[in-house]
Enzyme design. Structure first.
Site, PDB file in Angstrom:
ATOM      1  N   TYR A   1     -19.254  12.624  10.313  1.00 38.68           N
ATOM      2  CA  TYR A   1     -18.157  13.500  10.688  1.00 38.68           C
ATOM      3  C   TYR A   1     -18.711  14.758  11.364  1.00 38.68           C
ATOM      4  CZ  TYR A   1     -14.763  10.931   7.815  1.00 38.68           C
ATOM      5  OH  TYR A   1     -13.938   9.972   7.287  1.00 38.68           O
TER       6      TYR A   1
ATOM      7  N   HIS B   1     -12.419   3.699   8.146  1.00 42.21           N
ATOM      8  CA  HIS B   1     -11.048   4.200   8.063  1.00 42.21           C
ATOM      9  C   HIS B   1     -10.851   5.347   9.046  1.00 42.21           C
ATOM     10  CE1 HIS B   1     -13.497   6.659   5.339  1.00 42.21           C
ATOM     11  NE2 HIS B   1     -12.663   7.664   5.621  1.00 42.21           N
TER      12      HIS B   1
ATOM     13  N   HIS C   1      -8.348   8.900   9.277  1.00 45.36           N
ATOM     14  CA  HIS C   1      -7.445   9.784   8.540  1.00 45.36           C
ATOM     15  C   HIS C   1      -6.270  10.218   9.414  1.00 45.36           C
ATOM     16  CE1 HIS C   1     -10.258  10.643   5.151  1.00 45.36           C
ATOM     17  NE2 HIS C   1     -11.182  10.437   6.074  1.00 45.36           N
TER      18      HIS C   1
END
Length: 221
Positions: A101, A150, A152
């Protein structure tokens, strides 16, 4: 027929007639299941680049494109009665293809991608539609396990805010991801709304990109 029974039948008939005029969308049996609420996670964007558009794979002034498999996500924001939610504010964020991230709290040793946008802010159209181009997010270590892939989402309609995650079907990492199980184990059946649905027979807006459909259903628009 006695008077009390006659009144009961009359009242029942009135209620039945009224039910016929109710829009089918408000009948409980026909309501869409709402998208499950999930944790925001530790990497909500705290520093956003200048660009927050629907193409996370390219940045202005960069010759290189983001690394990884390019995918497209198309969906709609809906109320439980199926009504499109126009003007919903959609923020999305994810790890890059290496599983990192763009967040100061991410201590993963995987490299940052200077050509990846990492987050976006979108607004749903009149028909509730939204779409964006990104890369398949990488899996990454979290404590003593590996997080399944995934994306968000933080979605705000006129009356409802929903934080959730879109997972990818057939990801073997889900079996040993306790965060995934925390999100879904309290359901009697695995909710289909948590997955982006592959559309292999439908053309993406960019040739070669893998397309996924993902609708977001709010409790109320």
């Amino acid at each position: 027929m006695d008077e009390s029974k006659r009144r009961w039948l009359l009242r029942a008939g009135q209620l039945g007639a009224a039910a016929l005029f109710l829009p089918s969308a408000v009948r409980a049996a026909e309501l869409l299941p709402s998208t499950p609420s999930m944790d925001m996670g530790p990497f909500y964007p705290v520093r956003r680049g200048v660009e927050q558009d629907a193409d996370l794979t390219r940045l202005a002034g960069h010759r290189a494109r983001a690394k990884g498999e390019v995918i497209e996500v198309r969906g709609r924001v809906l109320g439980r009665d199926g009504t499109p939610v126009r003007g919903a504010r959609i923020q999305l964020w994810q790890a890059n293809a290496a599983g990192r991230y763009d967040h100061p709290g991410d201590r993963n040793d995987a490299p940052l991608d200077p050509d990846f946008q990492s987050s976006a802010q979108l607004v749903s159209k009149a028909d509730g539609a939204f779409q964006f181009l990104t890369v398949m997010p990488g899996a990454y270590p979290a404590a003593d396990f590996i997080r399944a892939r995934h994306i968000h989402f933080d979605v705000a309609g006129s009356a409802t805010r929903l934080v959730t995650q879109m997972y990818f079907p057939d990801d073997p990492l889900q079996a040993k991801d306790p965060v995934f199980h925390h999100d879904v184990d309290h359901y009697a059946q695995l909710p289909s709304q948590i997955f982006g649905k592959p559309a292999p027979n439908e053309a993406a807006s960019e040739p070669g990109a893998k397309l996924f459909h993902y609708d977001i259903v709010l409790d109320s628009g």
